[in-house]
Design an enzyme around this catalytic site. Structure first.
Site, PDB file in Angstrom:
ATOM      1  N   THR A 409       6.042   0.302  -3.222  1.00 11.53           N
ATOM      2  CA  THR A 409       5.450   1.574  -3.625  1.00 11.53           C
ATOM      3  C   THR A 409       4.047   1.802  -3.093  1.00 11.53           C
ATOM      4  O   THR A 409       3.579   2.941  -3.073  1.00 11.53           O
ATOM      5  CB  THR A 409       5.404   1.668  -5.166  1.00 11.53           C
ATOM      6  N   GLU A 410       3.344   0.748  -2.692  1.00 14.88           N
ATOM      7  CA  GLU A 410       1.992   0.933  -2.170  1.00 14.88           C
ATOM      8  C   GLU A 410       1.703  -0.065  -1.063  1.00 14.88           C
ATOM      9  O   GLU A 410       1.991  -1.255  -1.183  1.00 14.88           O
ATOM     10  CB  GLU A 410       0.931   0.753  -3.269  1.00 14.88           C
ATOM     11  N   ASN A 411       1.133   0.442   0.014  1.00 10.66           N
ATOM     12  CA  ASN A 411       0.610  -0.385   1.089  1.00 10.66           C
ATOM     13  C   ASN A 411      -0.204   0.522   1.989  1.00 10.66           C
ATOM     14  O   ASN A 411       0.132   1.690   2.159  1.00 10.66           O
ATOM     15  CB  ASN A 411       1.731  -1.060   1.887  1.00 10.66           C
ATOM     16  N   LEU A 452      -4.864   3.850  -1.893  1.00 14.83           N
ATOM     17  CA  LEU A 452      -5.622   3.949  -3.130  1.00 14.83           C
ATOM     18  C   LEU A 452      -7.016   3.397  -2.876  1.00 14.83           C
ATOM     19  O   LEU A 452      -7.187   2.221  -2.616  1.00 14.83           O
ATOM     20  CB  LEU A 452      -4.956   3.130  -4.248  1.00 14.83           C
TER      21      LEU A 452
END
Length: 465
Positions: A409-411, A452
């Site tokens: 979900t995040e990278n 982020l």
């Protein structure tokens, strides 16, 4: 070789598992030549607070991040706020056009709880303009053949819940979160089939309730973060059960949670103490939330270390809360997939901190982290490009939690320089390296490359661009 079963933004792939990359490999990140399998999916992502702006418009209530950034000077880098952020509240069509231009099929975004429920409590007031905004946004994505993946809570707790109840320190949050989630399922669930309850709750509680570096800015060392996490895990389980019992048969969707963790590599792979410390690092990071969901309780190493430290500090009970037998059974199995966020790696070695230093998360872990000075540094002080750690973490998750379905979900890499022109060769190299590790590892996973910037919550990096 055992196949690795991974859910990739809506698809299941069966791929062979291969060994991790050579430890410390510094090969140049040119693309590894191979082919991702049919159905491999790409997406981008963002979060409401970091992109929407319009912080007090159309009936939205204040969040803890609004209060935090509007508070004491020096709390946030540059005294920035997200009052305008990327102004995406007013640029929905422009943002969707950017997503289409990237030719990705999925978009992950979060709902602002205080935009939908200004006080955080459904019984007090529902903001119809907030619901209309997200409903129209979801419709626009679907009309563009982009699948929405929706996060219910990405750090921006309604400020009234913080003021009235102490936020996630209070078990009442579990009920209010479930009521908020049920409203979202009710009004959006006919079109949204992929739900995440929380995004990176470990950072949320560590920075928000332990160090005070993030909203709500509390420094309840060695206690606050464990209590907040305890209630978040319970809240996640309640929402999963609510969806499973009430909404799943009608909406045919899935509910998971997104957990972020760096890879922990032993400084000395021949030293049992370093090996144990690296394992402990992963359990205090990922296992803290994943183990209750997949095994019904906190990792044993967390219970042992925090319990021992608590006793040494003269406490009659461990600072780590306990789940009852009924709660363990209720929480276990409450995930249709595991969302996994990953950015970097640390070398780990053991270090024992004296008990007289007082309770803290750092002391409880009994380890210290190092970085290799040869690792390429990115825009944030904590971020280094270490692609080989990514595949090791994926393999760890696959074996540790019984071969779960996984969304990566995040990278991504944060902004390094202020550029008037496009100057991101360093980011290209970062992404190439991490994409390579998926492809080398048997085409393991797809990624959402929305960045982020934790130190700059309003950074207009345009995660969509």
């Amino acid at each position: 070789m055992k196949p690795v079963r991974v859910l990739i933004l809506g698809w299941i792939l069966l791929v062979p598992r291969v060994g991790a990359a050579r430890r410390g490999s510094t090969e140049e990140a040119s693309f590894y030549y191979g082919t991702f399998p049919p159905g491999f999916s790409w997406g981008v992502g963002s979060s409401a607070y970091q992109t929407e702006g319009a912080w007090d418009q159309d009936g939205k209530g204040p969040s803890i991040w609004d209060a935090f950034t509007h508070g004491e000077k020096g709390t946030v880098l540059g005294d920035d706020t997200a009052d305008a952020a990327c102004d995406s509240y007013y640029k929905v069509q422009e943002d969707i056009a950017l997503v289409k231009e990237l030719h990705v099929s999925h978009y992950r975004f979060s709902l602002s709880w205080p935009r939908i429920l200004p006080t955080g409590v459904r019984a007090v007031h529902v903001n119809k303009r907030g619901i209309k905004f997200y409903s129209d946004f979801i419709d626009a994505l679907l009309q563009s053949n982009i699948t929405p993946i929706v996060t219910l809570h990405h750090w921006d707790l309604p400020q009234m819940l913080q003021v009235t109840y102490g936020g996630w320190q209070n078990v009442n949050m579990t009920r209010y979160f479930r009521e908020y989630a049920d409203l979202c399922f009710e009004v959006f669930g006919d079109r949204v089939k992929h739900w995440l309850t929380f995004s990176d709750p470990r950072t949320m509680v560590e920075k928000g309730y332990e160090t005070g570096l993030h909203a709500p800015g509390l420094r309840l060392q060695g206690t606050g973060l464990y209590m907040a996490a305890h209630h978040i895990i319970k809240a996640h389980a309640q929402v999963w059960h609510s969806y499973n019992n009430t909404w799943r048969s009608k909406q045919q969707g899935m509910v998971g949670i997104s957990l972020n963790c760096d890879w922990g590599e032993p400084v000395d792979i021949n030293n049992p103490n370093d090996i144990e410390a690296a394992e402990r690092y992963l359990q205090f990071c990922l296992g803290w939330f994943a183990n209750p969901i997949y095994a019904g309780d906190y990792p044993q190493v967390m219970k042992d270390h925090i319990g021992t430290k608590s006793a040494e500090q003269g406490l009659e009970m461990s600072r780590l809360p306990m789940f009852s037998l009924q709660e363990k059974s209720y929480i276990k199995g409450t995930s249709d997939f595991l969302g996994l966020g990953h950015f970097t790696t640390r070398y780990i070695t053991q270090r024992t901190y004296p008990s007289h230093q007082g309770p803290s998360y750092q002391n409880d872990r009994a380890l210290v982290e190092f970085v290799d000075p040869n690792w390429p540094d990115m825009g944030s002080s904590w971020l280094y490009s270490v692609p080989w750690g990514f595949r090791r973490l994926l393999n760890f998750v696959q074996t540790q939690y019984g071969d779960p379905l996984i969304y990566v979900t995040e990278n991504g890499a944060s902004q390094k320089l202020h550029c008037t022109q496009l100057c991101d060769e360093w980011r290209i190299q970062y992404l190439k390296g991490y994409i390579n590790e998926m492809l080398k590892g048997g085409k393991l996973a797809s990624q959402s490359f929305g960045n982020l910037l934790h130190q700059q919550p309003d950074a207009c990096h345009r995660a969509l661009a």
